[in-house]
Design an enzyme around this catalytic site. Structure first.
Site, PDB file in Angstrom:
ATOM      1  N   CYS A  67     -13.216 -26.128 -10.188  1.00  0.00           N
ATOM      2  CA  CYS A  67     -14.236 -26.646 -11.114  1.00  0.00           C
ATOM      3  C   CYS A  67     -13.664 -27.314 -12.357  1.00  0.00           C
ATOM      4  O   CYS A  67     -14.423 -27.879 -13.157  1.00  0.00           O
ATOM      5  CB  CYS A  67     -15.194 -25.533 -11.518  1.00  0.00           C
ATOM      6  SG  CYS A  67     -14.437 -24.250 -12.549  1.00  0.00           S
ATOM      7  N   PHE A 119       0.841  -1.202   0.000  1.00  0.00           N
ATOM      8  CA  PHE A 119       0.000   0.000   0.000  1.00  0.00           C
ATOM      9  C   PHE A 119       0.875   1.250   0.000  1.00  0.00           C
ATOM     10  O   PHE A 119       0.617   2.203  -0.749  1.00  0.00           O
ATOM     11  CB  PHE A 119      -0.919   0.006   1.216  1.00  0.00           C
ATOM     12  CG  PHE A 119      -1.771   1.247   1.301  1.00  0.00           C
ATOM     13  CD1 PHE A 119      -2.984   1.315   0.633  1.00  0.00           C
ATOM     14  CD2 PHE A 119      -1.348   2.356   2.026  1.00  0.00           C
ATOM     15  CE1 PHE A 119      -3.765   2.457   0.688  1.00  0.00           C
ATOM     16  CE2 PHE A 119      -2.116   3.507   2.081  1.00  0.00           C
ATOM     17  CZ  PHE A 119      -3.332   3.551   1.412  1.00  0.00           C
ATOM     18  N   LYS A 135       7.195  13.934  17.870  1.00  0.00           N
ATOM     19  CA  LYS A 135       6.431  15.185  17.863  1.00  0.00           C
ATOM     20  C   LYS A 135       7.263  16.304  18.477  1.00  0.00           C
ATOM     21  O   LYS A 135       8.049  16.065  19.402  1.00  0.00           O
ATOM     22  CB  LYS A 135       5.154  15.054  18.708  1.00  0.00           C
ATOM     23  CG  LYS A 135       4.210  13.948  18.321  1.00  0.00           C
ATOM     24  CD  LYS A 135       3.051  13.861  19.341  1.00  0.00           C
ATOM     25  CE  LYS A 135       2.102  12.731  19.023  1.00  0.00           C
ATOM     26  NZ  LYS A 135       1.058  12.573  20.068  1.00  0.00           N
ATOM     27  N   LYS A 164       4.187   4.001  18.210  1.00  0.00           N
ATOM     28  CA  LYS A 164       3.020   4.058  17.318  1.00  0.00           C
ATOM     29  C   LYS A 164       2.250   2.753  17.481  1.00  0.00           C
ATOM     30  O   LYS A 164       2.625   1.721  16.933  1.00  0.00           O
ATOM     31  CB  LYS A 164       3.450   4.262  15.868  1.00  0.00           C
ATOM     32  CG  LYS A 164       2.282   4.527  14.918  1.00  0.00           C
ATOM     33  CD  LYS A 164       2.785   4.850  13.518  1.00  0.00           C
ATOM     34  CE  LYS A 164       1.637   5.244  12.598  1.00  0.00           C
ATOM     35  NZ  LYS A 164       0.688   4.139  12.369  1.00  0.00           N
ATOM     36  N   CYS A 166     -10.378 -18.023 -13.697  1.00  0.00           N
ATOM     37  CA  CYS A 166     -11.318 -19.065 -14.089  1.00  0.00           C
ATOM     38  C   CYS A 166     -12.511 -18.371 -14.735  1.00  0.00           C
ATOM     39  O   CYS A 166     -13.192 -17.578 -14.073  1.00  0.00           O
ATOM     40  CB  CYS A 166     -11.764 -19.872 -12.875  1.00  0.00           C
ATOM     41  SG  CYS A 166     -13.139 -20.985 -13.231  1.00  0.00           S
ATOM     42  N   CYS A 213     -18.481 -22.019 -10.918  1.00  0.00           N
ATOM     43  CA  CYS A 213     -17.294 -22.365 -10.128  1.00  0.00           C
ATOM     44  C   CYS A 213     -17.622 -22.255  -8.640  1.00  0.00           C
ATOM     45  O   CYS A 213     -17.975 -21.169  -8.160  1.00  0.00           O
ATOM     46  CB  CYS A 213     -16.137 -21.432 -10.477  1.00  0.00           C
ATOM     47  SG  CYS A 213     -14.649 -21.734  -9.497  1.00  0.00           S
ATOM     48  N   GLU A 271      -5.620   5.439  21.156  1.00  0.00           N
ATOM     49  CA  GLU A 271      -5.613   4.247  20.310  1.00  0.00           C
ATOM     50  C   GLU A 271      -6.157   3.073  21.114  1.00  0.00           C
ATOM     51  O   GLU A 271      -5.674   2.779  22.215  1.00  0.00           O
ATOM     52  CB  GLU A 271      -4.181   3.941  19.859  1.00  0.00           C
ATOM     53  CG  GLU A 271      -4.082   3.129  18.607  1.00  0.00           C
ATOM     54  CD  GLU A 271      -4.169   3.963  17.333  1.00  0.00           C
ATOM     55  OE1 GLU A 271      -4.222   3.361  16.254  1.00  0.00           O
ATOM     56  OE2 GLU A 271      -4.183   5.208  17.421  1.00  0.00           O
TER      57      GLU A 271
END
EC number: 6.5.1.2
Length: 768
Positions: A446, A64, A322, A148, A462, A468, A206
């Protein structure tokens, strides 16, 4: 997390094509570059939705991040590509429709990620240069450095010391109301302790599941014959999104607070000082933090916790740095997405060695055939791993791995298992000898010959989409997902039981068309294979057990289980879901919640969408040519139409109710509603806009025609004023609905004057 049962790997065709783009700064983007940019943006939105809304990431953090950073590179080269809805301009995820939307009094920002110590140093030097320009108005920099936590960001709102609301971060401005679920977390006080707390304060933190508690909870699930949870982060997020707080209470959730949002009368001058106050008020503050004077000290902190991060109470995916002083923070301010005074350093993934025992393949919802590695279980980044996706045959080839190899395994972002490559020095020493992986030529589910959907595609598929069993299983599972019909009782194992049971030979579902026509009798004889367990551990032996019915004895005949009864109740309820959810459930390529909402708003019924031309659909805001082509291709298939017709015959709603007598006064207008309106709920206000031909948007931009501002209007009101967007109160909104924009000029000016004096922190919980 991607699994062999339910994979959704990176579209490497798009990724590789995007990586191949070469552009010079200042050169106008070509049409092909624009196309690649839009594909990249769509991928980022798709993977972000899976992460934030479905609590089920479909690609690794590293993959990502690579896509996201490429998107940033393209935008840096061509700023004209950037729009308000670009993923780089947004925070986190959208707001789920399963929970009430509430507006934060002060926006919740994301953090700038850096992936190497060199990048972190560059960020620090830039911050130091910015602070130097402020002169003596701010103190010397001190760095508050903390862990974190890999969990779910939550915003707690206290009034007069009493917890009145808890919400997810959402898109940063609007989150989901999860108050009832947060109240089950014992560390979070309902009433603040001591004195001196502000009359109103937002406290950010968090929510996570401690590592040891996560392992114990998973063991209890396995002992009960249930599937274990993927990882602590997804488990925490999913727990807070349970509809029943009693279910949330069963999960071992914890929380550390790490920041303050809107507040009235807070006397702290720095982040570290505010943490001391939070502790005095009875809030849980992480013990793993330090205020450091130099960058070298920060590097030592990072190295120290890098060595022992898997021995901590909770999972982490990096270190947050920070600037400690509040005055400096205020002076540096924010970009559209992140603060300029904080960054998150992400550790490189930890690597271990293990043996690749085999490479198997799975067939996904769209027919994509995905190879995955089966390995000798090994502990990496705090948990035991025995499986990892390999995405497609080109990835297997590029990594150079062979069955029987000793391979390098890591967890991308300390979460998603990833096979890096082979240890070549050990290859010749393996017994039996290593062998090359050969992608099957026929579907393992399949038997249909496999082929790419298009000549240039990397993935093979497929083509037997209708029959399937694996594809049907995945589609049925998708029908029940949170973004579609939201059928909680139709989970993964239930989808297997409906489409691929051990018995009977003919499953209850041979097409999703019959889903809403199922009867209890259809499920009476369904058996599945389940591993026998001894003291919570699998024995390797399997038995056939009924899934939808109790076993039955001489005294107590077999009958539908409570979960089966819940399934039928939820199927009946799902029939009344709005049209956009039906569209999502159909598994039409590229058609997710955003496009589905746009289509439902524009056309109003399934028949109107089915009969629309490609050009008509492409002109709908939020749809475009790619989705229009996909829709026309999907509706051109007979058995696809059989699904729609069968669902309609079973009572599934295929048309959003509209009053033809209502005038289309808002045709072509985009209206945003924020705050609390005395006589409209949020959904009622949006519906009033849509049935009059307008677009009900959730965010303010230069394209917004009007902002309707109720009580506790929040940050959207500020943005509207900055952009010069006309602001209406409820009376002005009613006038707009009745007569359109031509009649609302003076009302808009008057409403703007009135709305600007709304105190965004004085009213009860704001709703969008």
């Amino acid at each position: 997390m991607s699994t062999p049962e339910n994979p959704d790997p990176v579209d490497t065709t798009t990724q590789d094509a995007a990586a191949a783009i070469v552009a010079e700064e200042g050169t106008p983007p070509s049409e092909s570059l624009r196309d690649e940019y839009e594909q990249l943006a769509d991928l980022v939105r798709k993977y972000r939705y899976a992460y934030y809304q479905e609590d089920s990431p479909t690609v690794s953090d590293a993959e990502f991040d690579e896509l996201y950073r490429r998107l940033e590179e393209l935008e840096a080269l061509h700023p004209e590509l950037v729009s308000n809805d670009s993923p780089t301009q947004e925070v986190g995820g959208e707001v789920s429709s399963a929970f009430a939307a509430v507006e934060h009094l002060q926006r919740m920002y994301s953090l700038d990620d850096v992936f190497s110590l060199d990048e972190l140093e560059a960020w620090v030097r830039k911050a130091e240069a910015s602070v130097a320009k402020l002169g003596d108005s701010v103190p010397p920099i001190a760095w508050l450095t903390e862990l974190k936590i890999d969990g779910l960001a939550v915003n707690l709102l206290y009034r007069d010391g009493k917890l009145v609301r808890a919400a997810t971060r959402g898109d940063g401005t609007t989150g989901e109301d999860i108050t009832h679920n947060v109240l089950t977390i014992k560390e979070i006080p309902r009433q603040l302790s001591g004195s001196g707390y502000p009359s109103e304060v937002e406290i950010r933190g968090e929510v996570f599941i401690p590592s040891k508690a996560f392992l114990e909870f998973n063991e209890s699930l396995v002992a009960a014959g249930k599937a274990p949870l993927a990882n602590p982060r997804n488990a925490a997020a999913g727990s807070l999104r349970q509809k029943d707080p009693a279910e949330t209470a069963k999960r071992p959730l914890s929380m550390f607070v790490h920041g303050i949002g809107a507040r009235e009368g807070l006397d702290a001058k720095s982040q570290s000082e505010s943490y001391k106050l939070l502790e005095e008020w009875g809030l849980p503050v992480s013990p793993y933090l330090k205020v450091l004077e130099t960058f070298d000290d920060v590097l030592k902190f990072i190295a120290d916790y890098g060595e022992r991060r898997h021995k901590l109470v909770h999972e982490i995916d990096g270190i947050v740095v920070k600037i400690d002083d509040f005055a400096t923070q205020r002076a540096l301010g924010y970009t559209s997405r992140v603060p300029r005074w904080a960054a998150a350093y992400k550790y490189p993934p930890e690597e271990v060695h293990t043996k690749l025992l085999d490479i198997a393949v799975n067939v996904g919802r769209t027919g994509r055939v995905t190879p995955f590695g089966l390995m000798e279980p090994v502990k990496v980044a705090g948990s035991t791993v025995g499986m990892a996706t390999l995405h497609n045959q080109d990835v297997v080839k590029a990594k150079g791995v062979m069955i029987g190899d000793i391979v390098i395994l890591r967890k991308a972002g300390d979460v998603i298992p990833e096979i890096v490559g082979p240890v070549l020095a050990l290859r010749d020493k393996q017994e039996p000898p290593v062998r090359e992986f050969v992608m099957p030529t026929e579907c393992p589910s399949c038997g249909t010959p496999l082929a790419p959907a298009k000549e240039s595609d990397v993935d093979i598929r497929c083509p037997n989409a209708k029959s399937c069993p694996s594809q049907l299983r995945e589609r049925v599972f998708h029908v029940a997902s949170r973004g579609a019909f939201d059928i909680e009782a139709l989970g993964w194992e239930a989808a297997v039981a409906l489409t691929q049971p051990a018995e009977p030979e003919t499953p209850p579902l041979t097409s999703e068309a019959r889903l809403f026509s199922l009867t209890r009798e259809d499920l009476a004889d369904v058996l599945i294979r389940r591993e026998k367990r001894s003291k919570g551990v699998g024995t390797g032996e399997y038995e056939l057990v009924p899934y939808f019915y109790t076993k039955g004895t001489a005294k107590s005949p077999s009958k539908p289980t409570a979960t089966t009864e819940k399934l039928f109740a939820e199927l009946e309820k799902a029939k009344q879901q709005p049209l956009w959810r039906v569209l999502v459930a159909l598994s039409i390529r590229h058609v997710g919640p955003t496009a589905s909402r746009a289509l439902a708003t524009a056309f109003g019924s399934m028949d109107a969408i089915r009969n629309a031309t490609e050009e008509q659909m492409a002109h709908v805001d939020g749809v475009g040519p790619t989705i229009a082509v996909a829709l026309k291709e999907w509706f051109a298939v007979d058995w696809h139409n059989e699904i729609v017709d069968s669902w309609a015959a079973a009572g599934v709603r295929m048309e959003d109710e509209r009053d033809a007598s209502v005038p289309r006064t808002l045709e072509g207008l985009t209206v945003v509603v924020t705050g609390t309106l005395p006589n409209f709920s949020r959904d009622e206000a949006k519906e009033a806009i849509i049935i009059r031909g307008g677009k009900a948007s959730g965010s303010v931009s230069k394209n917004t025609s009007y902002l309707v501002a109720g009580e506790s209007a929040g940050t959207k009101l500020d943005k509207a004023e900055q952009l010069g967007v006309p602001v209406l109160d409820e009376d002005g909104f009613r006038e707009l609905l009745a007569n359109g924009p031509a009649q609302t000029g003076t009302e808009a000016e008057a409403a703007t004057d009135e709305a600007t004096v709304v105190d965004e922190t004085a009213a009860e919980a704001a709703t969008e």
